[in-house]
Design a protein around this motif. Structure first.
Motif, PDB file in Angstrom:
ATOM      1  N   TYR A  44      -6.258   7.476   3.075  1.00 40.77           N
ATOM      2  CA  TYR A  44      -5.574   6.129   3.468  1.00 40.77           C
ATOM      3  C   TYR A  44      -4.880   5.656   2.447  1.00 40.77           C
ATOM      4  O   TYR A  44      -4.258   4.578   2.605  1.00 40.77           O
ATOM      5  N   LYS A  45      -4.886   6.254   1.140  1.00 37.46           N
ATOM      6  CA  LYS A  45      -3.828   5.661   0.192  1.00 37.46           C
ATOM      7  C   LYS A  45      -2.502   6.371  -0.006  1.00 37.46           C
ATOM      8  O   LYS A  45      -2.283   6.473  -0.997  1.00 37.46           O
ATOM      9  N   PHE A  46      -2.497   7.498   0.869  1.00 35.48           N
ATOM     10  CA  PHE A  46      -1.292   8.166   0.936  1.00 35.48           C
ATOM     11  C   PHE A  46       0.056   7.522   1.114  1.00 35.48           C
ATOM     12  O   PHE A  46       1.088   8.039   1.216  1.00 35.48           O
ATOM     13  N   GLY A  47      -0.087   6.303   1.764  1.00 35.00           N
ATOM     14  CA  GLY A  47       1.237   5.552   1.944  1.00 35.00           C
ATOM     15  C   GLY A  47       1.800   5.994   3.317  1.00 35.00           C
ATOM     16  O   GLY A  47       3.033   5.358   3.784  1.00 35.00           O
ATOM     17  N   PHE A  48       1.093   6.582   4.424  1.00 29.65           N
ATOM     18  CA  PHE A  48       1.390   6.740   5.819  1.00 29.65           C
ATOM     19  C   PHE A  48       1.449   5.398   6.461  1.00 29.65           C
ATOM     20  O   PHE A  48       0.695   4.501   6.311  1.00 29.65           O
ATOM     21  N   ARG A  49       2.058   5.190   7.487  1.00 35.35           N
ATOM     22  CA  ARG A  49       2.025   4.194   8.500  1.00 35.35           C
ATOM     23  C   ARG A  49       0.988   4.570   9.413  1.00 35.35           C
ATOM     24  O   ARG A  49       0.843   5.785  10.009  1.00 35.35           O
ATOM     25  N   ASN A  55      -6.885  -4.429   5.742  1.00 31.59           N
ATOM     26  CA  ASN A  55      -7.453  -5.028   4.598  1.00 31.59           C
ATOM     27  C   ASN A  55      -8.117  -4.474   3.398  1.00 31.59           C
ATOM     28  O   ASN A  55      -8.331  -4.859   2.255  1.00 31.59           O
ATOM     29  N   GLN A  56      -8.653  -3.113   3.591  1.00 31.58           N
ATOM     30  CA  GLN A  56      -9.153  -2.287   2.506  1.00 31.58           C
ATOM     31  C   GLN A  56      -8.066  -1.365   1.661  1.00 31.58           C
ATOM     32  O   GLN A  56      -8.442  -1.136   0.565  1.00 31.58           O
ATOM     33  N   TYR A  57      -7.210  -0.915   2.507  1.00 33.52           N
ATOM     34  CA  TYR A  57      -6.306   0.006   1.829  1.00 33.52           C
ATOM     35  C   TYR A  57      -4.878  -0.407   1.851  1.00 33.52           C
ATOM     36  O   TYR A  57      -4.012   0.375   1.287  1.00 33.52           O
ATOM     37  N   HIS A  58      -4.581  -1.670   2.075  1.00 34.36           N
ATOM     38  CA  HIS A  58      -3.262  -2.206   2.270  1.00 34.36           C
ATOM     39  C   HIS A  58      -2.008  -1.195   2.874  1.00 34.36           C
ATOM     40  O   HIS A  58      -1.060  -1.011   2.224  1.00 34.36           O
ATOM     41  N   MET A  59      -2.574  -0.498   4.022  1.00 31.41           N
ATOM     42  CA  MET A  59      -1.622   0.220   4.433  1.00 31.41           C
ATOM     43  C   MET A  59      -0.887  -0.636   5.479  1.00 31.41           C
ATOM     44  O   MET A  59      -1.166  -1.842   6.045  1.00 31.41           O
TER      45      MET A  59
END
Length: 353
Positions: free
Chosen positions: A182-187, A201-205
């Motif tokens: 979830y931190k890889f920057g995908f949409r 909210n948790q991973y700023h995606m």
């Protein structure tokens, strides 16, 4: 000693048994198994591919995990792909990390046989080895996300999130491997609001959610032809988040209290489990058969410890009553107005039923 030798030959054959005798017991190859986590080789972006495809039909590469008969997650993925295909977006499907890769012909035959819902114009590939340029690429579970992170010959990267997969594991390495994706920057494209809130909210995606519905051609009320009291249970012992043990205990208590109630299991073949009451073991059913089963039951017990599935809506559409577990993972879809809600407690469930 002789019995062990015979067992070894039956299991491994003569050559395998000789190698085991010569080399000793097989060791668990953890580093090899998890090597995809630390793989750094990337598939670079090619400007020529981008230019030559700039004015072509939009194309998406979907990376999916190994597929089995009756997989609800794959059915949902294929529904989306088919919708896009009908709306002039072309799609390719690639299987990632299959333990026993099929030939392309076998893969096509399997999917056309068991997943007729998938549009026949979709390209199918049994591995990611020969993946080509696309306008976008979509990861569909946490393992596929590691490949998508390395494949850069695309314009955009997406994460089709149907559940919060870290919850599939105890708090340990696998939990961390899943959470890191979830931190890889995908949409994110999430199944419902609960997952969207987690991603944002948790991973700023950057994330968007889609709501749930049901196939009106498949799910509609059928007349009940008898007056027997009947309870359906979504029974999947191989999927811990669906609380098979909890439901089984609740139904055991119910049968003691009301032995006349018939119980129907579907979702998995439970014949190798010692069930202390009579039940109708439907096993894995084709989606075309489900509404008939739901319609014959007065209540349908659907427990989930992670994101709620489509089952509650499909049950409601079939004219039965969904009995669902409480919690933020499900109350974005199910509530006291459209379902019967229960706690994660077999005694509470048995009294509610």
């Amino acid at each position: 000693m002789i019995k062990k030798a015979v067992h070894s030959i039956k299991k491994r054959g003569i050559r395998g048994s000789y190698r085991r005798w010569k080399n000793g017991p097989d060791k668990i190859e953890l580093v090899k198994f998890w090597s995809f986590i630390t793989e750094t080789e990337r598939y670079p972006f090619h400007v020529e591919d981008y230019k030559s495809n700039k004015n072509e039909k939009l194309t998406l590469n979907w990376v999916i995990p190994e597929i089995g008969i009756g997989s609800g997650g794959h059915i949902n993925i294929f529904r989306f792909i088919s919708y896009l295909e009908r709306h002039d977006i072309h799609n390719r499907v690639y299987i990632y990390k299959s333990p026993t890769p099929r030939s392309q012909e076998d893969m096509v035959t399997f999917i056309r046989t068991y997943f007729k819902i998938l549009d026949t114009n979709v390209e199918l590939y049994p591995t990611t080895d020969k993946m080509t340029y696309a306008h976008g690429i979509v990861a569909t579970n946490w393992e596929t996300a590691y490949f998508v992170r390395r494949f850069d010959n695309v314009v955009s990267k997406f994460y089709f999130v149907q559940d919060f997969e870290p919850y599939f594991y105890a708090k340990g390495s696998e939990y961390e491997f899943a959470e890191n994706t979830y931190k890889f920057g995908f949409r994110g494209l999430t199944a419902g609001e609960w997952l969207k809130d987690i991603c944002i909210n948790q991973y700023h995606m950057v994330a968007d959610s889609f709501g749930f519905s049901y196939d009106k051609d498949l799910y509609h009320p059928r007349p009940k032809t008898d007056d027997k009291k009947r309870v359906f249970f979504y029974a999947r012992p191989v999927t811990p988040r669906r609380d098979f043990e909890l439901g089984l205990l609740a139904l055991t208590l119910l049968k003691k209290k009301m032995p006349e109630v018939e119980v129907v299991f579907a979702g998995w073949d439970c014949s190798n489990y010692d069930i202390p009451f009579e039940y109708d073991n439907k096993g894995i059913l084709d989606i075309s058969q489900l509404s008939d089963v739901y319609s014959t039951c007065d209540l349908c017990l659907i427990i989930s410890n992670t994101n709620v599935s489509l089952l509650p809506l499909e049950v409601m559409a079939s004219g039965s009553i969904a009995v669902c577990s409480k919690g933020p993972n499900s109350d974005w879809l199910t509530n006291s107005e459209n379902s019967v809600l229960v706690d994660y407690d077999p005694i509470d469930i048995s009294y509610t039923l």
